[in-house]
Structures are given as structure tokens and as C-alpha cells.
Design a protein around this motif. Structure first.
Motif, short mmCIF file in Angstrom:
data_model
loop_
_atom_site.label_atom_id
_atom_site.label_comp_id
_atom_site.label_asym_id
_atom_site.label_seq_id
_atom_site.Cartn_x
_atom_site.Cartn_y
_atom_site.Cartn_z
N PHE A 154 0.88 -1.16 0.00
CA PHE A 154 0.00 0.00 0.00
C PHE A 154 0.92 1.20 0.00
N PRO A 155 0.38 2.36 -0.39
CA PRO A 155 1.27 3.52 -0.39
C PRO A 155 2.01 3.67 0.94
N VAL B 172 3.52 1.44 2.70
CA VAL B 172 3.53 0.28 3.59
C VAL B 172 3.62 -1.00 2.78
N ALA C 72 2.48 -4.55 3.31
CA ALA C 72 1.67 -5.33 4.24
C ALA C 72 2.07 -6.80 4.18
N ASN D 152 -1.10 -8.51 16.00
CA ASN D 152 -1.94 -7.58 15.26
C ASN D 152 -1.07 -6.76 14.32
N GLY D 153 -1.51 -6.65 13.08
CA GLY D 153 -0.75 -5.86 12.13
C GLY D 153 0.34 -6.64 11.44
N THR E 257 -4.61 -9.09 5.52
CA THR E 257 -4.30 -8.64 4.17
C THR E 257 -4.03 -9.83 3.26
N TYR F 103 -8.23 -7.94 -2.44
CA TYR F 103 -7.07 -7.19 -2.89
C TYR F 103 -6.39 -7.97 -4.00
N ARG G 60 -10.24 2.47 20.02
CA ARG G 60 -9.72 3.82 19.80
C ARG G 60 -10.45 4.55 18.70
N GLN G 61 -10.95 3.81 17.70
CA GLN G 61 -11.57 4.50 16.56
C GLN G 61 -12.99 4.93 16.85
N PRO H 127 -5.78 3.29 -0.15
CA PRO H 127 -5.64 1.97 -0.76
C PRO H 127 -7.01 1.32 -0.80
N ARG I 162 -18.07 11.03 3.27
CA ARG I 162 -17.35 11.06 4.54
C ARG I 162 -17.81 9.92 5.44
N ARG J 245 -15.47 6.75 6.79
CA ARG J 245 -15.33 6.37 8.19
C ARG J 245 -15.55 4.87 8.33
N SER K 229 -12.47 3.03 7.28
CA SER K 229 -11.18 3.23 7.95
C SER K 229 -10.75 1.98 8.71
N ASP K 230 -11.71 1.21 9.22
CA ASP K 230 -11.34 -0.03 9.91
C ASP K 230 -10.61 -0.96 8.96
N ARG K 231 -11.25 -1.12 7.79
CA ARG K 231 -10.68 -2.06 6.83
C ARG K 231 -9.32 -1.61 6.37
N ALA L 265 -7.19 0.16 8.10
CA ALA L 265 -6.21 -0.02 9.16
C ALA L 265 -5.68 -1.44 9.16
N THR L 266 -6.54 -2.38 8.78
CA THR L 266 -6.10 -3.76 8.73
C THR L 266 -5.01 -3.94 7.72
N ALA L 267 -5.06 -3.13 6.68
CA ALA L 267 -4.17 -3.34 5.57
C ALA L 267 -2.78 -2.79 5.83
N THR L 268 -2.68 -1.85 6.76
CA THR L 268 -1.39 -1.23 6.96
C THR L 268 -0.64 -2.00 8.03
N GLY M 188 -2.59 -2.93 12.73
CA GLY M 188 -3.74 -3.64 12.23
C GLY M 188 -4.78 -3.71 13.31
N ALA M 189 -5.94 -3.19 13.00
CA ALA M 189 -7.04 -3.40 13.92
C ALA M 189 -7.72 -4.67 13.48
#
Lengths: 518, 426
Positions: free
Chosen positions: A14-15, A17, A19, A39-40, A45, A54, A343-344, B14, B405, B409, B412-414, B416-419, B423-424
Motif C-alpha cells: 500500500f502507499p 507500507v 503489508a 496484530n498488524g 491482508t 485485494y 480507539r476508533q 488503498p 465522509r 469512516r 477506515s477499519d478495513r 487499518a487492517t491493511a497497513t 492492524g485493527a
């Protein structure tokens, strides 16, 4: 043995990153394969690549020995790959049958109408073949989470899936439901289906899987048979070094009681007692850990203590002041810092920049606001200090919270809460999703708070974390504290049994006054 | 829209590429949600121009179908009855009093009419925008405006029976505005309290209260405060001290620069409240992410009640200005300023400063419509279509931006998983 799935050199960028970095994965037909990692680590992915959500930057996807090009999940489903997401995609007011057949209903009258009799039959048959205990006529909103998950699995099977991907399937389940799920997985593999499940829990991977592949920072660290590996070895593969962080620290010298919870009862939305008579005490200069399977009342306990949910019975006392009915704001003003589980949703306003987010919870505090007017310059400085100290990236106070990665969001929340100079800290999964370096930093901060005489209540599903940071460890099961144990002397096996609601022998219990006894 | 895939530029999030048509639209919406202020203005201007193009086609088509005595153009047996360019010329330039002709003065009557509409719409636009920012859909600005108007009229009439002269001159306008604010504010507090403490949906309650306001004002004026010398359902005329002075403009225009100035002061006030006060922070947080607001110690019930009260007060002041500037009395059958305020607010992206421009566009269209009706033979219904078209075109991008918007929102969860950084995926 025949390979059901073979991912060859998958890289997904990804830009900014990477994954997944050149990941190979081979899954044999008719087996359960666990994809384990922190996690992460890139687990989800990788599976999204397999499921066609993807497209890989590099590498190929092979299913049943043939190279596939999945442009969308529909292509993957056509080739017999089904995925069950963590968040179920079911229509609540519709029945089990309607949900399973949705979009692929058997038709009658020249395709003009749905043949509901036939679809009911098909669902019943399918459910019986795999030994699922599911009523085809029940409405989704009336059945439990475990059943909903089985409906999701049936949906994938109905569409002809041979390979089932389950994303963190146990996160929402009770221990019994987890057992049931594992039985279901066994039945499925006996009938030739292939299962890949994503998890970050060691124990589950070892219990349910035939083979385990560990991912770390987007790379495949290795694939091992579940039978001849130990938890310690697996953990080391996951984290990349010896896991049990042996923190160099003084024994606790707890002072007076800061938080006192007495006989607390909290009912959830459905009127079930999520917290059923919990009493606990956290004293100045100690960390009380709470361990348990997610969903055993931890969230409700935390929300009641932090003022987000009013308890139905019992009292909550901070510093000898009864705060049971105090508002959230009054509790913040009384010196409470709270790192929320989500957190979100809670911890950050996603559409606010970090300056505005740094103010969340302090917007009425005299430090930042006088006579109702916010001092934005001071607030900006405050946000920049957090960014600097906690190494939040990108280091830009004008960045919106939603543009940050999950780990950086978490670092910002932790930084903001610790910067309150709190007397009492409630930390719920404080290191969820953060990288290893930041995790250690956050752990150091928690220790620093403890040494500075603050009281810390730590809730985490990460056993290593609660064990290494806590002075006392309370295990919760179905809304009750099963036992409070000495985290240094308790074994993982004993903890596991306690978390399942059983009382093993010779547990190193610890009394509230800190004196251990066997 | 073309069938080939959308060309994504580098700063796109992404996205799971998919031939699924919906996901393409989804990405476009999300992209729209991330537009900058400059881009948004550009979009609004393009939308305005596009609406003129479409409007031209419609007027031309209608002109070809209509029959009339003196067609603008005749080719053979076909006649064109309406000149679309002239229609738009009247609609816009007419509303400004023909700025490109000789001897133009900004103080002309038509421009005054435009500003008169603008002034009231600024208040109602602010009213809706303030509630919107708190996450509340206040459809009741119309009712709050009516109650505010009535309260202002009755208070000034009552005060006029007690004092006159210099004291009245200084006191009556602030008094009327205050009465309007209190009347509208209390009327907004009703749905506010119902939502805050009884979880009643504000859309339903405010709509219902609009009807109540119309009927109550009708009853009160007809049975208790009627002007005995008039056939219309109206109160007596306010004392002259209670009417806004027309500064520079002709008194017959019923427009007062003072009222416009007050409106602009309120724009600044609402902006300041939202951006620079702790209460505004609470309100905005509650509006965009209620769970986070709760976490941050925002008392959601109090915020709902306060913001709907303030929103109602702004509507009520709009009503007071309408009574004290435009009508000079309270009269039933108040124009739909409150409902127009909803469109003004959406047009302005719920931004108080943007509301001034949106209200001005609305004012131009309202007063321009009258000029078109006066200067051409185009039926008023067709002018209404043109107005609606312009509003629709300009408001829709804003509307889709709000949806974009929301979508972003959800995604954004999805993402975050990708980065790998965080990863959430738990």
C-alpha cells in the motif's frame, strides 16, 4: 497430499507500507491451517488477497493446483474459496434460510419467485450434513453469536466453498462456543473441506490447527506442525525474540487504596448480568491486571468504572469518595485516565485533527479553557508534545486522526491519557495493534506510573502483557472474578483453566493485602 | 460516467480494487468526501454552470412547445416563446438591479429585496447548521421562526403601549430580538428535551411542532391579538421605534442594513461558538462521533438540549427580524424561510460563514424570480423549476460529500487492517 491453496511469493504494497512481503503459504486439502501473528502482521491482508478483495502487487494465487486471478470475491467464491469475516454480514430481521440463500435462491415459476420450501430443505440438509445445530426458520436477531457464525459458515458452504477462511473466529465467542466451533471445524475437514483461520492466540492455533504458519511484519516466519512445537517457540516466532518481557522492576509497595469496586453488577443491553458481583481494589503504586476471554464482562466493568455506563448495583469509590453515580466528566476531573478498548470509536474523533483530539476529555479543564474559551495555541503545543514523546507518525499535529495507522492512533491516545498526570489509570488493551518498539515504550510508561505511586487497572487479552505488568492478576469468567493470582508464579495452564471458569489445584492465589498463599 | 475503471490519483486511499461497480462509485464518493475547500468551491461553480446549461435546454424545450403571440424566434412553423438567455439574465442580473447598465447604484430596490431575503435566510441557515453540527436534524426552524416572530411582535406591541420616544427607539429592537430568541429558543427546547430525555426522534417532533406553531399562531392572532381594522389575520402594526430603520436604502424596500449587520454578527458569533469554545467543541464532537464525545466527558443530553435551544433561538431571531424589518406586524402565512434554511445549510456544508453565501444565492433566486415574472411571459412554475434545478445542482455535491465522509469512516477499519503499522484486525 493435495494442496488446496498455494500462495506463491505474495507481496502486497500500500502507499508507504508493505503489508505482505514475499509470503509463501501452502495449505493441504482437508486440514485446518492456522495463520498466526500479532496484530498488524499482515494476516488479514494476505487472506484478503486469497479472497480476491485485494490484488497482490507480486506473486500468484493457486487454488486446487491452478493459478487464479481473482478480481473480486465473486471470482474467489466461484472457485470455492469462502471467507467469514470477523464482523458478520447478515441481515438481522431475516431468517437463517433467507440469509444463507440470499442472492442464490432456488427459483420457481420460471424464476419469478423464490422457492422458499426448497431453500429451507437445502439449508436443513446442509446443516445436518455437517452436524450444525441451526434452526432454518430462526431470525438472525434472535440467535446468539455462535449460531450467527455457523450461519456465515453455512452461507459459504451453500455457495460451494471448499476452502473456508475464518478471520479471528473466536474473538466474539465464549469458551463453550469456541469448543463448539472447533468441533465444527473438525467435522468440516473430515468431509474434505479445508480451513484457514486467522488468529493471534497461541493456544487456539495449537488446539485447533494441524499446521501453523506464523507471520511477522508481513513476512512468513515459518510453517510448523501444531503437534511438535511448544507455546514458547511459537511465541518467539511471532514476536521475533524471547517473549516474556522480564521487566526489571522493584516489587510493588502499594500504598492506600485508590479504586474500590464493591459488589458491582452491570447489565448489558439485553438485560444479562455482564458483570455479576465483582469486587476489587487497586492501590497506589500497583498494577492490577484483569485476564479473561474477551466478552466475559471486561468491557462492562471498565465502562462502569470509567463512567460510561451506570452500574445496576454496587459502588465505585475513588480515593474514598463514592463516585458510583458521577458523570464521566466528573471522573476525568477526579484524576482518571482511560485508554479505551476501541480507539476508533471512543478514543479519537476520526474527523478531528490531532490538535483537537489532544483536547478530548480536557475541553473543560482550566489548563486549556478559560471562561469557556479554548486556548488553541496551548492545545496545539500539548498535541505536539504527545506526538514528539510518543513518536506518533506522521509527526504532524494537523493530520486527521483517520489518516494515521492504527498503531499511531493508539500511541496518541496513550500519550494523551498518560499526560493527564492521573491518579488512576484504566488501560484496556493498551498495546493493541502497536508495533513491538512502541509496545515496550507503553509498558515502560505503565511501570513509570506505578513507580510514581499511581494506581493502574490493566485489562488485556494478551496474557504475556498482563502477566508481566501486573502485581496481582484477577481472572474473570462470566462476569465474576474467579480468582486473584500472583502473576509471577501462576502457570499459563492454570490461567487457561481459570479463564475457562475452572478452579485448578495449587493456584498461587494472592490476597488483597499482597500476601500470597497457596 | 465512462465504463472503464476510474483513474485514481496517488492520494487515494488503498482500495480493494474490484470490478464491482458499487465499489467504484464508493471510491468516488470517498474521494469526494476528501475534497479541499478550493475544490469544493470549484465544484459548486461548475455545478451552477451545469445547472444553467440544463436550465437553458428546459426553457428552450418549453419555449418550443408553448404557444404565444409574440415569439422570440420563428423558424418556419416552429416558434420559440421564451428566450432562455433573457430568463437567466433577469434571474441573476435583475436580482442585483442590473449592475452592468449605466447609473447602477447598489442601493436599488431590487438589490434591497435580494438582501432582505438573504438576511432572514442567514438566520434560518445558521439555525439549521448549528443543529446539524451537533448531529441533530432540525426541521423545525420554520415553527421556531413563527413562534419567534409572534413573540417579537407581541412583545414590541405591548412595550409600545407603555413607553415611547427615545427609550423606545433604543430599546424596542433589542427587546424584539430578545423576545424572538426566547420564543424560538423555548420552542426549540421542546424537541430538544424530548430527544435528550425521552429519546424521541427530532425529525418527527420538529415536523409536528411546525404544524402546531402555525395553528397556535393562527388561533392567538385571530382570537386575541387581531388588528380590528384589517380583514387579514394579523396584529396591529408595530410602533415605528420597533421597526428596523432603513439606512441608506429606500424605506419602501423593507430592507435594513442594520438587520443584515446583525445577521453577520450572529454568523461570527456562531463561528466563534463552534470553533473557539469548549461548548462548541462538545457540540461538534457529539455531532460527528457520539461515542467519542461520551468518552470525552460530553454530557450528551445537555448538549442536545442546548444546541436545539440555540438553534431555535436563531430561527426565532430570524422571525423577529422578519416581523420588525419586512412586515412591520405579525401576519399568518409566513413564507417558508425555515425550510429554505435547511437547503441553505446543506449548500453551505453546515458552515456558518458559508451560510452567508448560500443565503445570498437563495436571496438572488427568490428576488430574481419576481423580476423574471415581471419581465417575461415565462410561467412562474417554470421559474420555480429553474430555481429548484440550480439549488439541486449546487446542493447535491455537498450532499454526496457528506455520504462520502460517512463511507470513508466505515472503511477506515478495513484500511487499518491493511497497513502493517497498525492492524485493527482483532
Amino acid at each position: 497430499m493435495e494442496q488446496a491453496v498455494h500462495l506463491d511469493g505474495i507481496t502486497k504494497r500500500f502507499p508507504g507500507v508493505v503489508a505482505n512481503d514475499d509470503v509463501d503459504l501452502a495449505v493441504e486439502k482437508g486440514t485446518v491451517h492456522a495463520l498466526l501473528g500479532e496484530n498488524g502482521a499482515g494476516k488479514t491482508t494476505l487472506m484478503n488477497v486469497l479472497y480476491g478483495l485485494y490484488q497482490p502487487t507480486e506473486g500468484t494465487v493457486n487454488v486446487h493446483g491452478e493459478t487464479q486471478q481473482f478480481d473480486s470475491p465473486r471470482d474467489a467464491i466461484d472457485e470455492g474459496v469462502g471467507m467469514i469475516h470477523q464482523h458478520f454480514m447478515l441481515v438481522d430481521p431475516m431468517t437463517v434460510t433467507e440469509n444463507i440463500t440470499l442472492g442464490n435462491e432456488p427459483r420457481k415459476w420460471l424464476g419469478l419467485t423464490v422457492d422458499s420450501e426448497q431453500s429451507r430443505e437445502q439449508v436443513r440438509e446442509l446443516s445436518e450434513r455437517y452436524g450444525f445445530d441451526v434452526d432454518p426458520d430462526a431470525r438472525i436477531e434472535d440467535v446468539g453469536v455462535g449460531v450467527q457464525q455457523r450461519v456465515e459458515i453455512l452461507k459459504a458452504l451453500y455457495r460451494g466453498a471448499d476452502v473456508l477462511i475464518l478471520d479471528e473466529p473466536t474473538a466474539v465467542l465464549t469458551p463453550q462456543e469456541v469448543e463448539d466451533l472447533f468441533r465444527v471445524l473438525e467435522e468440516l475437514t473430515d468431509q474434505g473441506k479445508t480451513i484457514i483461520f486467522i488468529t493471534h492466540k497461541l493456544g487456539e492455533a495449537m488446539e485447533a490447527a494441524d499446521e501453523i504458519t506464523v507471520l511477522r511484519e508481513g513476512k512468513n516466519v515459518g510453517t510448523v506442525p501444531a503437534d511438535d512445537i511448544t507455546r514458547e517457540e511459537l511465541a518467539e516466532m511471532m514476536v521475533g525474540r524471547e517473549v516474556l518481557l522480564d521487566l526489571d522492576r522493584e516489587p510493588a509497595e502499594p500504598g492506600r487504596s485508590i479504586l474500590d469496586v464493591d459488589d458491582l453488577v452491570v447489565e448489558d443491553d439485553r438485560g444479562v448480568r455482564a458483570v455479576d458481583g465483582i469486587s476489587l481494589e487497586v492501590r497506589a503504586g500497583e498494577v492490577l491486571g484483569i485476564a479473561g476471554v474477551d466478552g466475559n464482562g471486561q468491557s462492562e466493568l471498565v465502562e462502569a468504572i470509567t463512567g460510561l455506563q451506570m452500574p445496576d448495583e454496587g459502588t465505585i469509590t475513588y480515593d474514598d469518595v463514592d463516585r458510583t453515580t458521577d458523570s464521566r466528566r466528573e471522573r476525568i476531573e477526579a484524576g482518571l485516565a482511560y485508554i479505551p478498548e476501541d480507539r476508533q470509536e471512543r478514543g479519537l474523533v476520526m474527523d478531528f485533527d490531532l490538535v483537537e483530539n489532544g483536547l478530548l476529555g480536557s475541553q473543560h479543564a482550566a489548563d486549556y479553557t478559560s471562561k469557556g474559551r479554548i486556548d488553541w495555541n496551548h492545545t496545539r503545543d500539548h498535541a505536539e508534545e504527545i506526538i514528539e514523546e510518543y513518536d506518533v507518525r506522521p509527526p504532524d499535529a494537523n493530520a486527521h486522526a483517520k489518516s494515521l495507522s492504527g498503531g499511531n492512533q493508539q500511541k496518541f491516545v496513550v500519550g494523551r491519557e498518560f499526560a493527564r498526570d492521573p491518579r488512576l489509570v484504566v488501560a484496556s488493551h493498551p498495546t493493541r495493534g502497536v508495533d513491538v518498539g512502541s509496545m515496550e515504550f507503553i509498558h515502560d510508561q505503565i511501570n513509570a506510573l506505578r513507580e510514581a505511586g499511581r494506581a493502574v487497572l490493566l485489562i488485556s487479552s494478551n496474557l504475556d502483557e498482563v502477566q508481566s505488568l501486573s502485581d496481582r492478576l484477577a481472572v474473570v469468567y462470566e462476569g465474576e472474578i474467579v480468582d486473584i493470582v500472583d502473576p509471577e508464579r501462576v502457570t499459563e495452564e492454570q490461567l487457561g483453566l481459570l479463564m475457562a471458569g475452572q478452579q485448578p489445584d495449587a493456584v498461587p492465589t494472592i490476597a488483597a493485602n499482597g500476601e500470597g498463599h497457596q | 460516467m465512462s465504463d472503464d475503471g476510474p483513474s485514481r490519483n496517488g492520494d487515494d486511499p488503498p482500495a480493494p480494487a474490484s470490478d464491482d461497480r458499487w465499489s467504484q462509485y464508493r471510491q468516488r464518493l470517498i474521494r469526494l468526501g476528501q475534497t479541499s475547500v478550493g475544490e469544493r468551491i470549484l465544484i459548486a461553480v461548475s455545478a451552477l454552470l451545469l445547472s444553467l446549461v440544463v436550465g437553458t435546454i428546459i426553457v428552450t424545450a418549453a419555449g418550443l412547445m408553448a404557444t404565444c403571440r409574440s415569439p422570440v424566434l420563428t423558424f418556419g412553423s416552429t416558434t420559440l416563446c421564451y428566450d432562455p438567455f433573457y430568463v437567466f439574465n433577469r434571474l441573476f442580473l435583475g436580482a442585483l438591479g442590473d449592475p452592468f447598465t449605466g447609473g447602477w447604484s447598489p442601493l436599488n430596490a431590487q438589490f434591497a429585496a435580494t438582501l432582505r431575503e438573504t438576511t432572514i435566510l442567514v438566520f434560518t441557515g445558521l439555525s439549521v447548521a448549528l443543529a446539524f453540527r451537533a448531529g441533530i436534524f432540525n426541521i423545525g426552524t420554520q415553527g421556531q421562526l413563527i413562534i419567534g416572530a409572534l413573540a417579537a411582535a407581541l412583545t414590541v406591541l405591548w412595550a409600545g403601549s407603555l413607553v415611547s420616544g427615545t427609550i423606545a427607539l433604543v430599546l424596542f429592537i433589542p427587546l424584539g430580538l430578545l423576545a424572538g430568541a426566547i420564543g424560538g429558543g423555548l420552542y426549540g427546547a421542546i424537541p430538544g428535551a424530548l430527544k435528550a430525555y425521552a429519546d424521541a426522534n427530532e425529525v418527527i417532533t420538529t415536523i409536528m411542532l411546525n404544524f402546531v406553531a402555525v395553528r397556535v399562531s393562527l388561533y392567538l392572532v385571530r382570537n386575541h391579538f387581531a388588528d380590528p381594522t384589517s380583514q387579514a389575520t394579523q396584529t396591529r402594526t408595530l410602533p415605528v421605534e420597533g421597526q428596523f430603520p432603513s439606512i441608506l436604502f429606500d424605506p419602501r424596500t423593507d430592507f435594513s442594513l442594520l438587520a443584515l449587520l446583525i445577521a453577520l454578527v450572529f454568523v461570527g458569533g456562531v463561528y466563534y461558538l463552534l470553533e473557539h469554545t469548549a461548548f462548541g467543541y462538545d457540540l461538534r464532537t457529539a455531532g460527528i462521533q457520539p461515542a467519542a464525545a461520551e468518552y470525552g466527558g460530553v454530557d450528551s443530553a445537555r448538549t442536545i438540549l442546548t444546541s436545539l435551544t440555540l438553534s431555535g433561538a436563531l430561527g426565532g431571531i430570524g422571525g423577529a427580524v422578519f416581523v420588525m424589518m419586512t412586515l412591520g406586524k405579525f401576519q399568518t402565512g409566513i413564507p417558508s424561510y425555515g425550510f429554505d434554511g435547511i437547503t441553505v445549510s446543506i449548500l453551505a456544508g453546515n458552515n456558518p460563514i458559508g451560510a452567508v453565501f448560500a443565503a445570498f444565492l437563495f436571496g438572488v433566486l427568490k428576488s430574481g424570480s419576481n423580476v423574471v415574472a415581471f419581465a417575461t411571459n415565462v410561467p412562474p412554475q417554470l421559474v420555480g423549476v429553474l430555481r429548484g434545478l440550480i439549488i439541486l445542482f449546487v446542493a447535491m455535491p455537498e450532499f454526496f460529500r457528506i455520504i462520502g465522509r460517512r463511507l470513508a469512516r466505515g472503511q477506515s477499519d478495513r484500511q487499518a487492517t491493511a497497513t502493517a503499522g497498525g492492524g485493527a484486525d482483532d
